[in-house]
Design an enzyme around this catalytic site. Structure first.
Site, PDB file in Angstrom:
ATOM      1  N   GLY A   1     107.892  -5.340  -2.114  1.00  0.00           N
ATOM      2  CA  GLY A   1     108.453  -6.483  -2.529  1.00  0.00           C
ATOM      3  C   GLY A   1     107.226  -8.092  -2.810  1.00  0.00           C
ATOM      4  O   GLY A   1     107.598  -9.151  -1.159  1.00  0.00           O
TER       5      GLY A   1
ATOM      6  N   GLY B   1     108.186 -11.409  -3.691  1.00  0.00           N
ATOM      7  CA  GLY B   1     108.914 -12.417  -2.843  1.00  0.00           C
ATOM      8  C   GLY B   1     108.120 -13.106  -2.113  1.00  0.00           C
ATOM      9  O   GLY B   1     107.021 -13.736  -2.250  1.00  0.00           O
ATOM     10  N   GLN B   2     109.413 -14.213  -1.186  1.00  0.00           N
ATOM     11  CA  GLN B   2     109.382 -15.975  -0.460  1.00  0.00           C
ATOM     12  C   GLN B   2     107.442 -14.862   0.863  1.00  0.00           C
ATOM     13  O   GLN B   2     106.925 -16.348   0.413  1.00  0.00           O
ATOM     14  CB  GLN B   2     110.291 -16.128   0.529  1.00  0.00           C
TER      15      GLN B   2
ATOM     16  N   ASP C   1     105.640  -4.755  -6.711  1.00  0.00           N
ATOM     17  CA  ASP C   1     107.384  -4.999  -6.628  1.00  0.00           C
ATOM     18  C   ASP C   1     108.384  -4.557  -7.770  1.00  0.00           C
ATOM     19  O   ASP C   1     107.554  -3.662  -8.621  1.00  0.00           O
ATOM     20  CB  ASP C   1     107.055  -6.913  -7.274  1.00  0.00           C
TER      21      ASP C   1
ATOM     22  N   ARG D   1     109.978  -6.892 -10.375  1.00  0.00           N
ATOM     23  CA  ARG D   1     109.249  -6.978 -11.540  1.00  0.00           C
ATOM     24  C   ARG D   1     107.939  -7.414 -11.305  1.00  0.00           C
ATOM     25  O   ARG D   1     107.152  -7.635 -10.906  1.00  0.00           O
ATOM     26  CB  ARG D   1     110.279  -8.352 -10.720  1.00  0.00           C
TER      27      ARG D   1
ATOM     28  N   TYR E   1     123.756  -9.205   5.168  1.00  0.00           N
ATOM     29  CA  TYR E   1     122.143  -9.043   6.109  1.00  0.00           C
ATOM     30  C   TYR E   1     121.928  -8.699   6.944  1.00  0.00           C
ATOM     31  O   TYR E   1     121.070  -8.285   7.320  1.00  0.00           O
ATOM     32  CB  TYR E   1     121.670 -10.902   5.683  1.00  0.00           C
TER      33      TYR E   1
ATOM     34  N   LYS F   1     119.659  -5.813   8.806  1.00  0.00           N
ATOM     35  CA  LYS F   1     118.149  -6.010  10.104  1.00  0.00           C
ATOM     36  C   LYS F   1     118.743  -5.495  11.031  1.00  0.00           C
ATOM     37  O   LYS F   1     117.490  -4.469  11.932  1.00  0.00           O
ATOM     38  CB  LYS F   1     118.630  -7.052  10.164  1.00  0.00           C
TER      39      LYS F   1
END
Length: 315
Positions: free
Chosen positions: A8, A11-12, A34, A36, A141, A145
């Site tokens: 990932g 990502g952010q 990732d 993408r 979400y 977690k």
């Protein structure tokens, strides 16, 4: 020297973690992945692989190819976005984690995976939220977690996998755009101020939440993975925080630098319901005692840095 895989990495968090880890450990020792394509100078400096983290053999191939010993599993769908497609939120959040843990069990890797204030729920104490307390989230979400925390602890106690995690508050960054999280208003408000636009806040006045500037978040991820395991009473997952504020407080902080800045409210009921179920402020004393957690940015220091960086970026 560590050999690190970031799942990932686009990502952010991942895009900024890539830059930091490659600075510390060397470009060739940090593999970015990732689903993408990953483009940009920070990725081009070192190895990049395409990984669908829900496909375990794709992770296995990269771990074997680069002799990986540490996995940062960051694959997730953020809170408000996941509510629009709960099964996608579950499949990405849990599928990638289970695969990372299984690979770590087989190949002897350590695993970091972020948890969140979203792991708490409406029945959790909202002020000075304890390290160990009730966790009954009402979002997919949050469910992922809590599940991730339990799975990571299970793999540690059952198989000896070195799993470690922190519960992130809202993260604020000048480098990456918001990605659909409930706390992302605290990033959007800076963009509006610097661009000279009125900010329309999606959360109600008085909605307090824990927040953190991205440099502190990156520091936390690295520090906990470097911590002496003998001192860790907890592992998955540590409360950490740096500041707590509501929309009025951050608005008035920004107005110190932009006196003409204005804000109105148009409350998003989905985001508001999520925010209302999360803590106002967490007790992070266990992280401070067990591995020396100590944030460097408060609200005022963060605001100055955000504004200066966004001015260079946008103007």
């Amino acid at each position: 020297m560590k050999n690190i895989l970031i799942i990932g990495a686009g990502g952010q968090i991942g895009s900024e973690l890539t830059r930091t880890l490659r600075y510390i450990y060397g470009d060739s020792h940090v593999v970015c992945s990732d689903l993408r394509p990953l483009k940009g100078e920070v990725y081009e400096r070192g190895p990049v692989e395409r990984i669908d983290s829900t496909q375990i053999m794709q992770i296995v191939e990269v771990v074997k190819k680069y002799n990986i010993d540490t996995i940062y599993n960051l694959a997730a769908i953020l809170s408000a976005t996941a509510e629009l497609n709960p099964m996608l939120g579950w499949n990405v959040g849990i599928g990638s984690l289970v695969n990372s843990l299984e690979v770590a069990r087989i190949y002897g890797c350590a695993v970091f995976t972020p948890s969140s204030i979203g792991a708490f729920g409406a029945n959790t104490p909202h002020k000075n939220t304890p390290q160990d307390t009730i966790q009954r989230p009402n979002t997919i979400y949050g469910v992922t977690k809590v599940t991730g925390e339990l799975l990571s602890d299970y793999y540690f106690t059952r198989f000896g996998v070195d799993t470690r995690s922190v519960r992130f508050p809202g993260l604020i960054s000048h480098m990456t755009l918001p990605g659909g999280g409930t706390t992302d208003y605290a990033v959007d408000i800076f963009y509006s101020a610097v661009k000279g636009e009125e900010f329309v806040c999606p959360l109600a006045k008085g909605t307090f939440m824990d927040m953190m500037y991205m440099p502190d978040a990156l520091k936390a991820m690295i520090d906990i993975m470097e911590a002496d395991p003998a001192k860790l009473v907890h592992r998955n997952s540590f409360n950490i925080t740096a500041m707590s504020f509501d929309p009025e407080i951050i608005f008035n902080t920004i107005k110190k630098y932009y006196p003409e800045f204005t804000m109105t409210y148009n409350v998003d009921p989905v985001k508001q319901a999520i925010a209302d179920s999360w803590p106002d402020c967490m007790d992070d004393s266990c992280a401070r005692a067990e591995w020396g957690w100590n944030p460097q940015y408060d609200l005022d220091k963060m605001a100055v840095d955000m504004i200066e960086n966004l001015k260079r970026k946008l103007l």
